[in-house]
Write a protein that holds these residues in place. Sequence first.
Motif, PDB file in Angstrom:
ATOM      1  N   LEU A 180      17.523   6.361  -5.872  1.00 47.78           N
ATOM      2  CA  LEU A 180      16.850   7.888  -5.231  1.00 47.78           C
ATOM      3  C   LEU A 180      15.261   8.423  -5.321  1.00 47.78           C
ATOM      4  O   LEU A 180      14.680   7.798  -6.765  1.00 47.78           O
ATOM      5  CB  LEU A 180      17.339   8.713  -6.058  1.00 47.78           C
ATOM      6  N   PRO A 181      14.554   8.710  -4.513  1.00 48.06           N
ATOM      7  CA  PRO A 181      13.204   9.618  -5.096  1.00 48.06           C
ATOM      8  C   PRO A 181      12.976  10.602  -5.988  1.00 48.06           C
ATOM      9  O   PRO A 181      14.757  10.791  -6.249  1.00 48.06           O
ATOM     10  CB  PRO A 181      12.589  10.142  -3.846  1.00 48.06           C
ATOM     11  N   ARG A 182      12.235  11.069  -6.146  1.00 45.50           N
ATOM     12  CA  ARG A 182      12.525  12.149  -7.266  1.00 45.50           C
ATOM     13  C   ARG A 182      12.864  13.502  -6.446  1.00 45.50           C
ATOM     14  O   ARG A 182      12.289  13.812  -5.694  1.00 45.50           O
ATOM     15  CB  ARG A 182      11.007  12.849  -7.428  1.00 45.50           C
ATOM     16  N   ILE A 183      13.911  13.800  -6.950  1.00 44.79           N
ATOM     17  CA  ILE A 183      14.912  14.538  -6.725  1.00 44.79           C
ATOM     18  C   ILE A 183      14.283  16.193  -7.371  1.00 44.79           C
ATOM     19  O   ILE A 183      14.287  16.609  -8.546  1.00 44.79           O
ATOM     20  CB  ILE A 183      16.316  14.424  -7.368  1.00 44.79           C
ATOM     21  N   ASP A 184      14.524  17.638  -6.298  1.00 50.19           N
ATOM     22  CA  ASP A 184      13.425  18.407  -6.815  1.00 50.19           C
ATOM     23  C   ASP A 184      15.032  19.589  -6.831  1.00 50.19           C
ATOM     24  O   ASP A 184      14.654  20.160  -7.417  1.00 50.19           O
ATOM     25  CB  ASP A 184      12.526  18.643  -5.668  1.00 50.19           C
ATOM     26  N   ALA A 185      15.844  19.581  -6.039  1.00 50.43           N
ATOM     27  CA  ALA A 185      16.234  20.051  -5.990  1.00 50.43           C
ATOM     28  C   ALA A 185      17.491  19.797  -5.810  1.00 50.43           C
ATOM     29  O   ALA A 185      18.183  18.844  -4.614  1.00 50.43           O
ATOM     30  CB  ALA A 185      16.576  21.625  -5.583  1.00 50.43           C
ATOM     31  N   ILE A 186      19.095  20.389  -5.871  1.00 50.75           N
ATOM     32  CA  ILE A 186      20.737  20.387  -5.505  1.00 50.75           C
ATOM     33  C   ILE A 186      20.998  21.483  -5.196  1.00 50.75           C
ATOM     34  O   ILE A 186      20.583  22.243  -5.589  1.00 50.75           O
ATOM     35  CB  ILE A 186      21.169  19.970  -6.674  1.00 50.75           C
ATOM     36  N   LEU A 187      21.713  21.232  -3.764  1.00 45.93           N
ATOM     37  CA  LEU A 187      22.380  22.252  -3.012  1.00 45.93           C
ATOM     38  C   LEU A 187      23.603  21.934  -3.238  1.00 45.93           C
ATOM     39  O   LEU A 187      23.891  21.041  -3.182  1.00 45.93           O
ATOM     40  CB  LEU A 187      22.061  22.747  -1.793  1.00 45.93           C
ATOM     41  N   LEU A 188      24.587  23.534  -4.204  1.00 43.66           N
ATOM     42  CA  LEU A 188      26.149  22.909  -4.296  1.00 43.66           C
ATOM     43  C   LEU A 188      26.924  24.151  -4.123  1.00 43.66           C
ATOM     44  O   LEU A 188      26.610  24.983  -4.474  1.00 43.66           O
ATOM     45  CB  LEU A 188      26.265  22.908  -5.816  1.00 43.66           C
ATOM     46  N   SER A 189      27.601  23.603  -3.518  1.00 40.76           N
ATOM     47  CA  SER A 189      28.571  24.611  -2.734  1.00 40.76           C
ATOM     48  C   SER A 189      29.758  25.175  -2.687  1.00 40.76           C
ATOM     49  O   SER A 189      29.689  26.618  -2.238  1.00 40.76           O
ATOM     50  CB  SER A 189      28.897  23.888  -0.658  1.00 40.76           C
ATOM     51  N   HIS A 190      30.053  24.297  -3.895  1.00 42.12           N
ATOM     52  CA  HIS A 190      31.639  24.667  -4.513  1.00 42.12           C
ATOM     53  C   HIS A 190      31.552  24.114  -5.274  1.00 42.12           C
ATOM     54  O   HIS A 190      31.334  22.610  -5.366  1.00 42.12           O
ATOM     55  CB  HIS A 190      32.328  24.981  -3.209  1.00 42.12           C
ATOM     56  N   ASN A 191      33.070  24.114  -6.199  1.00 36.75           N
ATOM     57  CA  ASN A 191      32.942  23.659  -7.408  1.00 36.75           C
ATOM     58  C   ASN A 191      34.778  22.692  -7.031  1.00 36.75           C
ATOM     59  O   ASN A 191      34.885  21.543  -7.872  1.00 36.75           O
ATOM     60  CB  ASN A 191      33.135  24.565  -8.601  1.00 36.75           C
ATOM     61  N   HIS A 192      34.614  22.328  -5.592  1.00 40.93           N
ATOM     62  CA  HIS A 192      36.539  20.982  -5.463  1.00 40.93           C
ATOM     63  C   HIS A 192      35.384  19.716  -6.510  1.00 40.93           C
ATOM     64  O   HIS A 192      34.153  19.728  -6.392  1.00 40.93           O
ATOM     65  CB  HIS A 192      36.416  21.030  -4.357  1.00 40.93           C
TER      66      HIS A 192
END
Length: 354
Positions: free
Chosen positions: A142-154
């Motif tokens: 992985l390249p440097r990960i700046d942010a995560i978009l997490l849509s829901h908790n399943h």
Amino acid sequence: MKRRNFIKGTALLAALGLGGGSAAMAISSSRNRYYAGPQSDHFDGVRFFNPGGAPPSGFGDLLKWQFGGTRATWPAQVQVGSVKPAAKVQDLTVTMVGHATMLIQMDGVNLLTDPVWSDRASPLAFAGPKRVAAPGIAFADLPRIDAILLSHNHYDHLDLTTLASLHAAHAPQIITPLGNDTIIRKAVPDARIAIGDWGHTTPFGPLTIHFEPCHHWSARGMGDRSMALWAAFVIAGPSGKVLHIGDTGFDQGRPYRSLAARYGVIRAAILPIGAYEPRWFMRAQHQNPAEAVEGFVLSGARHAIGHHWGTFQLTDEAREAPLAALDAALKGKGIAADSFRALAPGRVWEIPPI
């Protein structure tokens, strides 16, 4: 699923958002364990809901499905390619990792959606849907990960083991709807988390992340149904706008109808196309490929990526059935197949400019 494992399976299916019904409601707490806030048009003070939408199927329907359904046989493993992405991209490129996990590189920012590198989409290490396709990007690549978009908790979207590993390696900003921060902090206490309700925005570098409604629900077990919110995202930046939906039912097109008027032309829509059979049970929470194509048209997006297929067997359809159904739906609408691609793990798409 073997019928002798049915009790374990029903609990797992409820946690994955594929069942639970009235039995789960009966043992749910009258107090929200993840979020405390004012009532709204989609929050009753304890649970979130889809305004005017269909509730999740009940426990009786789950029994009907489990004992009467016809489940296609998936391969135990499929060969996939892997890729090592560029460190940064100044325009817009999307790389498929698997299921709902994608690397979106735009305007010099690296975003991951719903990251899952674990072998199972499950609360159990020894049971539950097992990955049949390896991640299209090795974690170490992985390249440097700046942010995560997490849509829901399943569990096929919020994987605490992966989030902890990403935090240790990259310490990214996590952007997620209301209530999911409580779950994440149990595993990653010092995570950087920005939460939002539908209609909220979060700035991130040159990007603005918009929280949008979609038709789904949430649960991590049998007693927390819909106590954390679910959402779609519109990512807006200099290179254009990207719509990402982790999971949604079509809901008469409501997740899509107002997007063009509010955002203008969307350069790419990332839409779920899998986990949709049997239709009578899945319709409210998982759109099928034909509905995804209809949503693509309604959104006015120029390009689309189909995800949520081919990595974990959650429902009855064959592994590659979404591909055939997507192809048929595109032909039926007279849409070029190259404009709506169901990316396999390791596939990279440099999204054409508008």
